[in-house]
Design an enzyme around this catalytic site. Sequence first.
Site, PDB file in Angstrom:
ATOM      1  N   CYS A 120       1.307  -0.972   0.078  1.00 42.77           N
ATOM      2  CA  CYS A 120      -0.226   0.345  -0.152  1.00 42.77           C
ATOM      3  C   CYS A 120       1.165   1.341   0.418  1.00 42.77           C
ATOM      4  O   CYS A 120       1.593   0.662   0.488  1.00 42.77           O
ATOM      5  CB  CYS A 120      -0.695   0.328   1.255  1.00 42.77           C
ATOM      6  SG  CYS A 120      -1.988   1.364   1.574  1.00 42.77           S
ATOM      7  N   HIS A 133      -9.346  -3.339  -2.772  1.00 38.96           N
ATOM      8  CA  HIS A 133      -7.831  -2.330  -1.426  1.00 38.96           C
ATOM      9  C   HIS A 133      -8.250  -0.848  -2.012  1.00 38.96           C
ATOM     10  O   HIS A 133      -8.324  -0.014  -0.611  1.00 38.96           O
ATOM     11  CB  HIS A 133      -6.859  -3.001  -2.927  1.00 38.96           C
ATOM     12  CG  HIS A 133      -5.451  -1.850  -1.491  1.00 38.96           C
ATOM     13  ND1 HIS A 133      -4.541  -2.320  -1.305  1.00 38.96           N
ATOM     14  CD2 HIS A 133      -5.217  -0.785  -1.583  1.00 38.96           C
ATOM     15  CE1 HIS A 133      -3.744  -2.259  -0.586  1.00 38.96           C
ATOM     16  NE2 HIS A 133      -4.307  -1.083  -0.688  1.00 38.96           N
ATOM     17  N   GLU A 134      -9.159   0.409  -2.674  1.00 35.71           N
ATOM     18  CA  GLU A 134      -9.045   0.998  -3.026  1.00 35.71           C
ATOM     19  C   GLU A 134      -9.894   1.240  -2.339  1.00 35.71           C
ATOM     20  O   GLU A 134     -10.776   2.586  -1.429  1.00 35.71           O
ATOM     21  CB  GLU A 134      -8.716   1.731  -4.085  1.00 35.71           C
ATOM     22  CG  GLU A 134      -7.384   1.168  -5.158  1.00 35.71           C
ATOM     23  CD  GLU A 134      -6.507   2.332  -4.379  1.00 35.71           C
ATOM     24  OE1 GLU A 134      -6.629   2.936  -3.770  1.00 35.71           O
ATOM     25  OE2 GLU A 134      -5.309   1.141  -4.266  1.00 35.71           O
ATOM     26  N   HIS A 153     -10.346   2.092   1.325  1.00 38.03           N
ATOM     27  CA  HIS A 153     -10.026   2.964   1.866  1.00 38.03           C
ATOM     28  C   HIS A 153     -11.404   4.063   2.164  1.00 38.03           C
ATOM     29  O   HIS A 153     -10.211   4.647   3.534  1.00 38.03           O
ATOM     30  CB  HIS A 153      -8.616   3.618   0.918  1.00 38.03           C
ATOM     31  CG  HIS A 153      -7.235   2.886   0.441  1.00 38.03           C
ATOM     32  ND1 HIS A 153      -6.705   3.232   2.004  1.00 38.03           N
ATOM     33  CD2 HIS A 153      -6.189   2.671  -0.399  1.00 38.03           C
ATOM     34  CE1 HIS A 153      -5.379   2.970   1.982  1.00 38.03           C
ATOM     35  NE2 HIS A 153      -5.430   2.604   1.251  1.00 38.03           N
TER      36      HIS A 153
END
Length: 218
Positions: free
Chosen positions: A133, A175-176, A179
Amino acid sequence: MGEAPTPGRALFDDDFVRDAVAAILDADSLPRIVQSGHPVLRAQAMPFTGQISADQLSRLIELMRRTMHAAPGVGLAAPQIGIPLQLAVLEDQYEVPAENAAARNREPLDFLAVLNPRYTAVGSATASHYEGCLSMSGWQAVVERAKTIDLAYDDELGAVHTRRLSGWQARIAQHETDHLSGIIYLDRAHTRSLASDAEYAANWARPDIAAARETLHF
């Protein structure tokens, strides 16, 4: 002793978003990618509801793309540059060894900017691979994620889309999108797999995680 903020709790408002975007767009350099411990990474990002103008949004998306390329990375969420807004950019055009690409089901991903994204797993199949990351520089760990997802999102013109993604493309999107809910990859990782970049390169930079799983016992 005061109560610690709850991870994921909203900490920011529209004025904060507008001010943060204006400051970044007015700067003469690429924005700094904030690191783990910065409060915006643990906040619930705000849905995009027109807080900034269409021109500002277009410029912000382009700036995020340039920042992602410079890092370099394959995805970047607005909280990673200090903006608690549900916006992320994704792109994967890097050449990787054929064996790695096959093991990770890694296909090129054309540039994609997503607003207010959310994903749902398609089926129950999962895959486990090392991830890193840009907001936890220097470390990698194994994360188990859905192999295939449906990603729903708005584009910068306000149109609604749903796109099915598999393999590494699905991993990037998960993953994004995480966030934007105050979640970093380490929250989902097998922590016994955690490795510095140097140790990963020396020991675990392989197409799959079999050796790491056997040796590190996760």
